[in-house]
Design a protein around this motif. Structure first.
Motif, PDB file in Angstrom:
ATOM      1  N   ASN A  75      10.443 -19.034 -10.415  1.00 58.04           N
ATOM      2  CA  ASN A  75      11.882 -18.778 -10.345  1.00 58.04           C
ATOM      3  C   ASN A  75      12.489 -19.351  -9.073  1.00 58.04           C
ATOM      4  O   ASN A  75      13.616 -19.833  -9.085  1.00 58.04           O
ATOM      5  CB  ASN A  75      12.169 -17.283 -10.443  1.00 58.04           C
ATOM      6  CG  ASN A  75      12.109 -16.780 -11.858  1.00 58.04           C
ATOM      7  OD1 ASN A  75      11.810 -17.518 -12.780  1.00 58.04           O
ATOM      8  ND2 ASN A  75      12.378 -15.509 -12.050  1.00 58.04           N
ATOM      9  N   CYS A  76      11.753 -19.298  -7.955  1.00 56.02           N
ATOM     10  CA  CYS A  76      12.253 -19.903  -6.715  1.00 56.02           C
ATOM     11  C   CYS A  76      12.468 -21.396  -6.896  1.00 56.02           C
ATOM     12  O   CYS A  76      13.486 -21.943  -6.463  1.00 56.02           O
ATOM     13  CB  CYS A  76      11.278 -19.659  -5.569  1.00 56.02           C
ATOM     14  SG  CYS A  76      11.305 -17.987  -4.936  1.00 56.02           S
ATOM     15  N   LEU A  77      11.510 -22.059  -7.529  1.00 55.68           N
ATOM     16  CA  LEU A  77      11.644 -23.498  -7.756  1.00 55.68           C
ATOM     17  C   LEU A  77      12.778 -23.801  -8.732  1.00 55.68           C
ATOM     18  O   LEU A  77      13.458 -24.819  -8.611  1.00 55.68           O
ATOM     19  CB  LEU A  77      10.328 -24.070  -8.273  1.00 55.68           C
ATOM     20  CG  LEU A  77       9.173 -24.054  -7.276  1.00 55.68           C
ATOM     21  CD1 LEU A  77       7.869 -24.454  -7.954  1.00 55.68           C
ATOM     22  CD2 LEU A  77       9.474 -24.949  -6.093  1.00 55.68           C
ATOM     23  N   TYR A  94      17.456 -14.620   0.353  1.00 56.64           N
ATOM     24  CA  TYR A  94      17.845 -15.191  -0.942  1.00 56.64           C
ATOM     25  C   TYR A  94      16.632 -15.301  -1.869  1.00 56.64           C
ATOM     26  O   TYR A  94      16.660 -14.830  -3.006  1.00 56.64           O
ATOM     27  CB  TYR A  94      18.491 -16.561  -0.715  1.00 56.64           C
ATOM     28  CG  TYR A  94      18.909 -17.278  -1.968  1.00 56.64           C
ATOM     29  CD1 TYR A  94      20.071 -16.915  -2.638  1.00 56.64           C
ATOM     30  CD2 TYR A  94      18.154 -18.326  -2.479  1.00 56.64           C
ATOM     31  CE1 TYR A  94      20.458 -17.579  -3.784  1.00 56.64           C
ATOM     32  CE2 TYR A  94      18.536 -18.990  -3.625  1.00 56.64           C
ATOM     33  CZ  TYR A  94      19.684 -18.614  -4.278  1.00 56.64           C
ATOM     34  OH  TYR A  94      20.073 -19.261  -5.415  1.00 56.64           O
ATOM     35  N   PHE A  95      15.563 -15.899  -1.370  1.00 53.85           N
ATOM     36  CA  PHE A  95      14.393 -16.105  -2.217  1.00 53.85           C
ATOM     37  C   PHE A  95      13.577 -14.827  -2.399  1.00 53.85           C
ATOM     38  O   PHE A  95      12.908 -14.670  -3.417  1.00 53.85           O
ATOM     39  CB  PHE A  95      13.543 -17.247  -1.663  1.00 53.85           C
ATOM     40  CG  PHE A  95      14.216 -18.579  -1.830  1.00 53.85           C
ATOM     41  CD1 PHE A  95      14.381 -19.139  -3.085  1.00 53.85           C
ATOM     42  CD2 PHE A  95      14.727 -19.254  -0.738  1.00 53.85           C
ATOM     43  CE1 PHE A  95      15.022 -20.358  -3.253  1.00 53.85           C
ATOM     44  CE2 PHE A  95      15.366 -20.470  -0.892  1.00 53.85           C
ATOM     45  CZ  PHE A  95      15.515 -21.021  -2.150  1.00 53.85           C
ATOM     46  N   ILE A  98      15.173 -13.267  -5.388  1.00 51.89           N
ATOM     47  CA  ILE A  98      14.773 -13.979  -6.608  1.00 51.89           C
ATOM     48  C   ILE A  98      13.383 -13.528  -7.040  1.00 51.89           C
ATOM     49  O   ILE A  98      13.143 -13.234  -8.214  1.00 51.89           O
ATOM     50  CB  ILE A  98      14.824 -15.508  -6.383  1.00 51.89           C
ATOM     51  CG1 ILE A  98      16.274 -15.979  -6.283  1.00 51.89           C
ATOM     52  CG2 ILE A  98      14.102 -16.248  -7.500  1.00 51.89           C
ATOM     53  CD1 ILE A  98      16.439 -17.430  -5.918  1.00 51.89           C
ATOM     54  N   ILE A  99      12.457 -13.460  -6.090  1.00 54.63           N
ATOM     55  CA  ILE A  99      11.088 -13.056  -6.411  1.00 54.63           C
ATOM     56  C   ILE A  99      11.040 -11.592  -6.837  1.00 54.63           C
ATOM     57  O   ILE A  99      10.332 -11.237  -7.790  1.00 54.63           O
ATOM     58  CB  ILE A  99      10.157 -13.318  -5.204  1.00 54.63           C
ATOM     59  CG1 ILE A  99      10.039 -14.824  -4.956  1.00 54.63           C
ATOM     60  CG2 ILE A  99       8.785 -12.711  -5.424  1.00 54.63           C
ATOM     61  CD1 ILE A  99       9.358 -15.191  -3.662  1.00 54.63           C
ATOM     62  N   TYR A 100      11.801 -10.742  -6.179  1.00 54.33           N
ATOM     63  CA  TYR A 100      11.831  -9.316  -6.529  1.00 54.33           C
ATOM     64  C   TYR A 100      12.248  -9.132  -7.993  1.00 54.33           C
ATOM     65  O   TYR A 100      11.588  -8.406  -8.752  1.00 54.33           O
ATOM     66  CB  TYR A 100      12.804  -8.581  -5.604  1.00 54.33           C
ATOM     67  CG  TYR A 100      12.948  -7.115  -5.914  1.00 54.33           C
ATOM     68  CD1 TYR A 100      12.044  -6.192  -5.422  1.00 54.33           C
ATOM     69  CD2 TYR A 100      13.992  -6.652  -6.714  1.00 54.33           C
ATOM     70  CE1 TYR A 100      12.165  -4.847  -5.704  1.00 54.33           C
ATOM     71  CE2 TYR A 100      14.125  -5.312  -7.002  1.00 54.33           C
ATOM     72  CZ  TYR A 100      13.208  -4.409  -6.499  1.00 54.33           C
ATOM     73  OH  TYR A 100      13.334  -3.078  -6.806  1.00 54.33           O
TER      74      TYR A 100
END
Length: 168
Positions: A75-77, A94-95, A98-100
């Motif tokens: 998802n980060c990519l 921010y990232f 996204i990971i959470y």
């Protein structure tokens, strides 16, 4: 006084790397070239954030934690180009978000699959199963009783529509 403990991801260096990567992407778009690959440092930061987030108490005991980490990095990519250094100077936060949320989606997906498996065990017609050599019908009955007693089916909660709320 003791030296200040450094975090596993230096936000200033991460911001500088993200800014440089974004500039290279914009230059590639102007030149009509392909988007450049993500740098090793940025990928390493994604991996460190995902690994450390997976050690939080609400994520650590899942057997599919490696899959959650992979989903988070993916998802980060996927949303890498959405980070704008002009509007935010905190790529770590921010990232991490996204990971959470990738972790949350992975857990929901796995729970749904687990519910399906448990429902199949609960509702299966075991008479259609064939016995393995050396097993008798008593073993089969004990096994099915064990499965049916020890599987707890969690029904997913469904939200009611606005229409049904109005009728009440």
């Amino acid at each position: 006084m003791s030296a200040k403990k450094e975090h596993y991801v230096n936000n200033k260096d991460f911001l500088a790397a993200m800014t440089a990567y974004r500039n290279s992407v914009l230059e590639a778009k102007k030149a009509g070239k392909q988007k450049p690959p993500v740098t090793d440092y940025i990928g390493e930061c994604f991996l460190k954030i995902a690994n450390h987030l997976s050690y939080r108490p609400n994520f650590i005991n899942y057997t599919f934690r490696d899959d959650m980490i992979s989903d988070g990095i993916e998802n980060c990519l996927q949303y890498l180009d959405n980070f704008n250094p002009e509007t935010s100077n905190n790529p770590f936060a921010y990232f991490t978000q996204i990971i959470y949320y990738a972790f949350i989606r992975s857990i929901q997906k796995e729970k749904k699959q687990m519910t399906i498996k448990q429902r199949m065990i609960q509702e299966a017609n075991y008479d259609d199963m064939t016995l393995q050599p050396g097993e008798d019908r008593e073993f089969k009955n004990q096994f099915t009783e064990f499965l049916q007693k020890n599987t707890v089916i969690e029904e997913p909660t469904k939200s009611k529509d606005k229409k049904t709320k109005r009728k009440k």
